[in-house]
Scaffold this active site. Structure first.
Site, PDB file in Angstrom:
ATOM      1  N   SER A  57       0.804  -1.228   0.000  1.00 32.91           N
ATOM      2  CA  SER A  57       0.000   0.000   0.000  1.00 32.91           C
ATOM      3  C   SER A  57       0.840   1.284   0.000  1.00 32.91           C
ATOM      4  CB  SER A  57      -0.978  -0.002   1.177  1.00 32.91           C
ATOM      5  OG  SER A  57      -0.305  -0.052   2.408  1.00 32.91           O
ATOM      6  N   GLN A  77      -3.430  -4.928 -24.888  1.00 31.05           N
ATOM      7  CA  GLN A  77      -2.661  -5.709 -23.909  1.00 31.05           C
ATOM      8  C   GLN A  77      -2.421  -4.890 -22.648  1.00 31.05           C
ATOM      9  OE1 GLN A  77       1.074  -7.199 -25.473  1.00 31.05           O
ATOM     10  NE2 GLN A  77       0.160  -9.196 -25.787  1.00 31.05           N
ATOM     11  N   TRP A  78      -2.063  -3.646 -22.841  1.00 30.59           N
ATOM     12  CA  TRP A  78      -1.748  -2.741 -21.741  1.00 30.59           C
ATOM     13  C   TRP A  78      -2.969  -2.555 -20.835  1.00 30.59           C
ATOM     14  CZ3 TRP A  78       2.391   1.152 -23.299  1.00 30.59           C
ATOM     15  CH2 TRP A  78       2.874   1.878 -22.205  1.00 30.59           C
ATOM     16  N   GLU A 100      -8.575   7.753 -23.418  1.00 31.13           N
ATOM     17  CA  GLU A 100      -8.092   7.427 -24.754  1.00 31.13           C
ATOM     18  C   GLU A 100      -8.745   8.318 -25.811  1.00 31.13           C
ATOM     19  OE1 GLU A 100      -8.769   3.492 -27.424  1.00 31.13           O
ATOM     20  OE2 GLU A 100      -7.856   3.154 -25.446  1.00 31.13           O
ATOM     21  N   ARG A 104     -14.614   8.659 -32.665  1.00 31.92           N
ATOM     22  CA  ARG A 104     -15.988   9.170 -32.734  1.00 31.92           C
ATOM     23  C   ARG A 104     -15.968  10.689 -32.880  1.00 31.92           C
ATOM     24  NH1 ARG A 104     -19.776   7.837 -28.020  1.00 31.92           N
ATOM     25  NH2 ARG A 104     -21.246   8.723 -29.531  1.00 31.92           N
ATOM     26  N   ARG A 172     -15.016   4.968 -39.333  1.00 28.30           N
ATOM     27  CA  ARG A 172     -13.800   4.327 -38.799  1.00 28.30           C
ATOM     28  C   ARG A 172     -13.829   2.807 -38.942  1.00 28.30           C
ATOM     29  NH1 ARG A 172     -14.675   4.727 -32.192  1.00 28.30           N
ATOM     30  NH2 ARG A 172     -16.871   4.134 -32.218  1.00 28.30           N
ATOM     31  N   HIS A 195       4.142  -3.469 -11.622  1.00 28.80           N
ATOM     32  CA  HIS A 195       3.508  -4.742 -11.992  1.00 28.80           C
ATOM     33  C   HIS A 195       3.474  -4.887 -13.510  1.00 28.80           C
ATOM     34  CE1 HIS A 195       0.883  -8.177 -11.956  1.00 28.80           C
ATOM     35  NE2 HIS A 195      -0.074  -7.528 -12.588  1.00 28.80           N
ATOM     36  N   ARG A 200       5.845  -7.160 -18.643  1.00 32.20           N
ATOM     37  CA  ARG A 200       6.091  -6.856 -20.043  1.00 32.20           C
ATOM     38  C   ARG A 200       7.556  -6.591 -20.378  1.00 32.20           C
ATOM     39  NH1 ARG A 200       2.568  -9.749 -22.279  1.00 32.20           N
ATOM     40  NH2 ARG A 200       0.509  -9.407 -21.355  1.00 32.20           N
TER      41      ARG A 200
END
Length: 232
Positions: A57, A77-78, A100, A104, A172, A195, A200
């Protein structure tokens, strides 16, 4: 340095951060009403103890914010590390945030990740996922040409749909998806970032996301060197 280019068109940019290794130490010591003003060897030992014993924590009080521009296949994946970040110590809530860009609302020039002739990889010999050794240059050149033609066709149909007055959120659909570059903000605790990096940066991780993970580590390690050394 606050930005690192990845592939030909992608990048990772460190937008902002809060805290340091000292933040982790003081978050842990607040239980005893103690505070360190400057990181010392005793503090380093404490961070090591916290990481080894799974007392995670305190690492969630240090935060980093990135802007990432990457192919959709990397982004998806991320994203698993955002939706899965609430499992630590049964916290129930995630400190991760993800915003993101959306086609649109925007119609900026589409950009795509297209491997060069020497970058195509074979399927692995003993696994259902991942990749193996590079395929021959001649075969790679063939698939680069074919992918470029496929992308160009999708872009032309996308632009034609827009010209016909079709809304951006439907036009799109003509764009080839997995190689399409998208842009997002990722804000996460040092624990969550570590993590992601631990998973990765592994040799068996997909090479494209490995390269982004290396960029994240290069940007963030000078800020949280002790914590990352212990958590990864």
């Amino acid at each position: 340095m606050s930005m690192i280019n990845v592939h030909e068109k992608g990048y990772v940019r460190l937008v902002d951060h809060m805290g340091s290794d000292l933040t982790v130490v003081n978050a842990a010591r607040v239980s005893y009403s103690k505070e360190s003003l400057e990181l010392n060897e005793r503090d380093v030992r404490l961070i090591k103890f916290l990481a080894q014993e799974g007392h995670t924590s305190p690492f969630r009080h240090a935060i980093a914010q990135f802007e990432v521009y990457a192919p959709l296949m990397v982004a998806r994946q991320w994203w698993k590390y955002v939706v899965g970040s609430a499992h630590y110590e049964g916290t129930g809530d995630s400190l991760d945030a993800w915003n993101e860009s959306s086609r649109r609302y925007i119609t900026e020039e589409p950009a795509f990740y297209i491997p060069q002739a020497g970058e195509w990889r074979s399927k692995p010999a003993n696994s259902k996922q991942g990749s193996g050794e590079p395929i021959t240059w001649e075969l790679g050149e063939k698939h680069t040409r074919e992918l470029m033609a496929y992308v160009e066709l999708g872009i032309s149909k996308y632009e034609a749909a827009l010209a016909d007055g079709v809304c951006a959120e439907q036009a799109r659909l003509f764009l080839p998806a997995y190689g399409l570059y998208i842009r997002w903000y990722w804000t996460a605790s040092v624990q969550s970032v570590a993590h992601f990096l631990a998973q990765r940066l592994e040799d068996d991780a997909q090479q494209e996301i490995q390269q982004y993970a290396k960029a994240i580590l290069e940007l963030i390690k000078p800020i949280y060197p002790v914590s990352l050394e212990q958590l990864i």
